[in-house]
Design a protein around this motif. Structure first.
Motif, PDB file in Angstrom:
ATOM      1  N   HIS B  21       0.836  -1.200   0.000  1.00 34.22           N
ATOM      2  CA  HIS B  21       0.000   0.000   0.000  1.00 34.22           C
ATOM      3  C   HIS B  21       0.873   1.253   0.000  1.00 34.22           C
ATOM      4  O   HIS B  21       0.590   2.230  -0.683  1.00 34.22           O
ATOM      5  CB  HIS B  21      -0.921   0.011   1.215  1.00 34.22           C
ATOM      6  N   GLY B  22       1.956   1.201   0.774  1.00 29.67           N
ATOM      7  CA  GLY B  22       2.891   2.328   0.822  1.00 29.67           C
ATOM      8  C   GLY B  22       3.493   2.605  -0.548  1.00 29.67           C
ATOM      9  O   GLY B  22       3.708   3.753  -0.940  1.00 29.67           O
ATOM     10  N   MET B  23       3.736   1.522  -1.262  1.00 28.28           N
ATOM     11  CA  MET B  23       4.279   1.592  -2.622  1.00 28.28           C
ATOM     12  C   MET B  23       3.298   2.323  -3.547  1.00 28.28           C
ATOM     13  O   MET B  23       3.685   3.197  -4.326  1.00 28.28           O
ATOM     14  CB  MET B  23       4.422   0.147  -3.093  1.00 28.28           C
ATOM     15  N   GLN B  24       2.010   1.955  -3.449  1.00 28.98           N
ATOM     16  CA  GLN B  24       0.983   2.608  -4.270  1.00 28.98           C
ATOM     17  C   GLN B  24       0.870   4.081  -3.911  1.00 28.98           C
ATOM     18  O   GLN B  24       0.724   4.940  -4.788  1.00 28.98           O
ATOM     19  CB  GLN B  24      -0.389   1.927  -4.076  1.00 28.98           C
ATOM     20  N   LEU B  25       0.943   4.345  -2.610  1.00 31.77           N
ATOM     21  CA  LEU B  25       0.883   5.732  -2.145  1.00 31.77           C
ATOM     22  C   LEU B  25       2.040   6.522  -2.750  1.00 31.77           C
ATOM     23  O   LEU B  25       1.870   7.629  -3.259  1.00 31.77           O
ATOM     24  CB  LEU B  25       0.943   5.762  -0.616  1.00 31.77           C
ATOM     25  N   ALA B  26       3.239   5.917  -2.717  1.00 31.38           N
ATOM     26  CA  ALA B  26       4.428   6.570  -3.273  1.00 31.38           C
ATOM     27  C   ALA B  26       4.261   6.801  -4.775  1.00 31.38           C
ATOM     28  O   ALA B  26       4.622   7.858  -5.296  1.00 31.38           O
ATOM     29  CB  ALA B  26       5.660   5.717  -3.004  1.00 31.38           C
ATOM     30  N   ARG B  27       3.673   5.805  -5.446  1.00 30.95           N
ATOM     31  CA  ARG B  27       3.492   5.932  -6.893  1.00 30.95           C
ATOM     32  C   ARG B  27       2.578   7.119  -7.203  1.00 30.95           C
ATOM     33  O   ARG B  27       2.891   7.948  -8.043  1.00 30.95           O
ATOM     34  CB  ARG B  27       2.881   4.634  -7.444  1.00 30.95           C
ATOM     35  N   LEU B  28       1.434   7.189  -6.485  1.00 32.64           N
ATOM     36  CA  LEU B  28       0.463   8.247  -6.757  1.00 32.64           C
ATOM     37  C   LEU B  28       1.000   9.625  -6.387  1.00 32.64           C
ATOM     38  O   LEU B  28       0.653  10.622  -6.999  1.00 32.64           O
ATOM     39  CB  LEU B  28      -0.846   7.971  -6.014  1.00 32.64           C
ATOM     40  N   CYS B  29       1.843   9.667  -5.359  1.00 31.93           N
ATOM     41  CA  CYS B  29       2.388  10.961  -4.923  1.00 31.93           C
ATOM     42  C   CYS B  29       3.703  11.268  -5.640  1.00 31.93           C
ATOM     43  O   CYS B  29       4.325  12.278  -5.369  1.00 31.93           O
ATOM     44  CB  CYS B  29       2.635  10.961  -3.420  1.00 31.93           C
ATOM     45  N   LYS B  30       4.127  10.367  -6.527  1.00 32.01           N
ATOM     46  CA  LYS B  30       5.431  10.486  -7.176  1.00 32.01           C
ATOM     47  C   LYS B  30       6.535  10.664  -6.130  1.00 32.01           C
ATOM     48  O   LYS B  30       7.396  11.525  -6.235  1.00 32.01           O
ATOM     49  CB  LYS B  30       5.442  11.650  -8.176  1.00 32.01           C
ATOM     50  N   ALA B  31       6.463   9.844  -5.097  1.00 31.96           N
ATOM     51  CA  ALA B  31       7.411   9.929  -3.986  1.00 31.96           C
ATOM     52  C   ALA B  31       8.406   8.779  -4.039  1.00 31.96           C
ATOM     53  O   ALA B  31       8.207   7.805  -4.755  1.00 31.96           O
ATOM     54  CB  ALA B  31       6.645   9.875  -2.664  1.00 31.96           C
ATOM     55  N   LYS B  32       9.485   8.916  -3.266  1.00 33.70           N
ATOM     56  CA  LYS B  32      10.449   7.830  -3.111  1.00 33.70           C
ATOM     57  C   LYS B  32       9.941   6.894  -2.020  1.00 33.70           C
ATOM     58  O   LYS B  32       9.109   7.269  -1.215  1.00 33.70           O
ATOM     59  CB  LYS B  32      11.804   8.387  -2.668  1.00 33.70           C
ATOM     60  N   LEU B  33      10.489   5.684  -1.999  1.00 28.84           N
ATOM     61  CA  LEU B  33      10.105   4.714  -0.978  1.00 28.84           C
ATOM     62  C   LEU B  33      11.365   4.231  -0.272  1.00 28.84           C
ATOM     63  O   LEU B  33      12.374   3.971  -0.911  1.00 28.84           O
ATOM     64  CB  LEU B  33       9.399   3.535  -1.654  1.00 28.84           C
ATOM     65  N   THR B  34      11.318   4.170   1.051  1.00 28.38           N
ATOM     66  CA  THR B  34      12.399   3.523   1.779  1.00 28.38           C
ATOM     67  C   THR B  34      11.797   2.428   2.641  1.00 28.38           C
ATOM     68  O   THR B  34      10.857   2.668   3.380  1.00 28.38           O
ATOM     69  CB  THR B  34      13.176   4.520   2.665  1.00 28.38           C
ATOM     70  N   SER B  35      12.324   1.217   2.491  1.00 26.19           N
ATOM     71  CA  SER B  35      11.824   0.095   3.271  1.00 26.19           C
ATOM     72  C   SER B  35      12.891  -0.269   4.291  1.00 26.19           C
ATOM     73  O   SER B  35      14.066  -0.330   3.957  1.00 26.19           O
ATOM     74  CB  SER B  35      11.557  -1.069   2.325  1.00 26.19           C
ATOM     75  N   ILE B  36      12.465  -0.486   5.530  1.00 26.90           N
ATOM     76  CA  ILE B  36      13.439  -0.774   6.578  1.00 26.90           C
ATOM     77  C   ILE B  36      13.056  -2.035   7.347  1.00 26.90           C
ATOM     78  O   ILE B  36      11.880  -2.289   7.596  1.00 26.90           O
ATOM     79  CB  ILE B  36      13.584   0.428   7.554  1.00 26.90           C
TER      80      ILE B  36
END
Lengths: 148, 148
Positions: B21-36
């Motif tokens: 879901h975070g990935m989709q959010l990042a896609r829609l916001c054109k944001a970067k993703l960091t997974s920890i």
């Protein structure tokens, strides 16, 4: 991703921040918003040993005042949504358990995200999470975005 | 809206679902993703009465195992993120207070939202919020999106 965002508000500063964040999100997702304010139901008021009788007129008077206050908060939020070009519905309910009203409204309006502040009015500001927010988090089946 | 989404994962199903879901959010916001992923630091192990001494070689072996397991999960997420066109970083750290590691990492990478599941591995699944999620919610200064 999200189609209808529920924004519970109590008029506190943090809830206003959460609602403006939610409106920004709604814009990105082309989602609708439902802005909700929950007021407690009428109770007898005890003041220095004197109990104000829970008369019908008192109840009416009190509910009118509370509704007016809620309208102000809801109208301000709706104006912000309108300015951002986001569709918005406002809901005001009387209920003693705000978290239950929040979850029921989310179900009734088929909301798929709840955006709220970590605290409303009152309570410790730091470290601890507000009581209603905690209850919503533990009972909601839909995702909750918590602003701090 | 959001520019950098942080998704903490522990490998549990819910954490992976939240990460997607975070990935989709990042896609829609054109944001970067960091997974920890945060793994606990090495402790003396004892098994059937035998206490393994805290010698460096055991510690190294254990850390290598943890890193390998974490990397599998993180690589999977970054691969999926790549498929939907989201830039993804992965982080693996050792710490006994996962919430603190998550918050520190979010701060140092300038993340503006944390997306996580309500529970990781273990814990009562119903009604109650997972302990690390609860701690992140209480200590974070940036918004937290909780999936159930």
């Amino acid at each position: 991703m999200f189609t209808n965002i529920l924004i519970p508000t109590d008029g506190s500063e943090l809830s206003l921040m959460a609602s403006s964040g939610a409106i920004d999100m709604a814009k990105v997702f082309k989602a609708r918003t439902t802005i909700l304010m929950v007021s407690p139901t009428f109770r007898q008021v005890a003041d220095e040993g004197f109990i104000v009788p829970g008369l019908h007129t008192n109840k009416r008077e009190w509910e009118r005042a509370v509704t007016e206050r809620a309208r102000k908060v809801l109208d301000a939020a709706a104006a912000t949504a309108k300015k951002a070009g986001v569709a918005c519905e406002t809901v005001h309910v009387f209920r003693d358990m705000p978290h239950a009203a929040i979850i029921d409204t989310a179900k009734k309006n088929s909301c798929d995200l709840i955006v709220m502040g970590s605290h409303g009015y009152g309570g410790f500001k730091q470290w601890v999470l507000g009581s209603e927010t905690t209850r919503v988090l533990s009972q909601s089946k839909i995702p909750v975005l918590v602003y701090r | 809206m959001f520019t950098h989404v942080m998704t903490p994962v522990d490998g549990s199903d819910l954490s992976l679902r939240a990460a997607r879901h975070g990935m989709q959010l990042a896609r829609l916001c054109k944001a970067k993703l960091t997974s920890i992923t945060v793994s606990p630091t090495y402790r003396q192990h004892f098994q059937e009465g035998f206490v393994a001494p805290a010698v460096p070689v055991l510690r190294e072996r254990w850390e290598a195992q943890m890193a390998e397991r974490a990397q599998e999960v993180l690589d999977q997420i970054c691969m999926e993120a790549g498929q939907v066109g989201v830039e993804c970083n992965s982080l693996h750290v050792f710490g006994d207070a996962p919430y603190q590691a998550i918050i520190d990492a979010a701060q140092s990478s300038n993340c503006d939202v944390v997306v996580m599941g309500s529970h990781g591995y273990g814990g009562a699944k119903l009604f109650i919020l997972g302990s690390e999620t609860g701690r992140v919610l209480s200590h974070s200064t940036i918004p937290v999106l909780v999936y159930r």
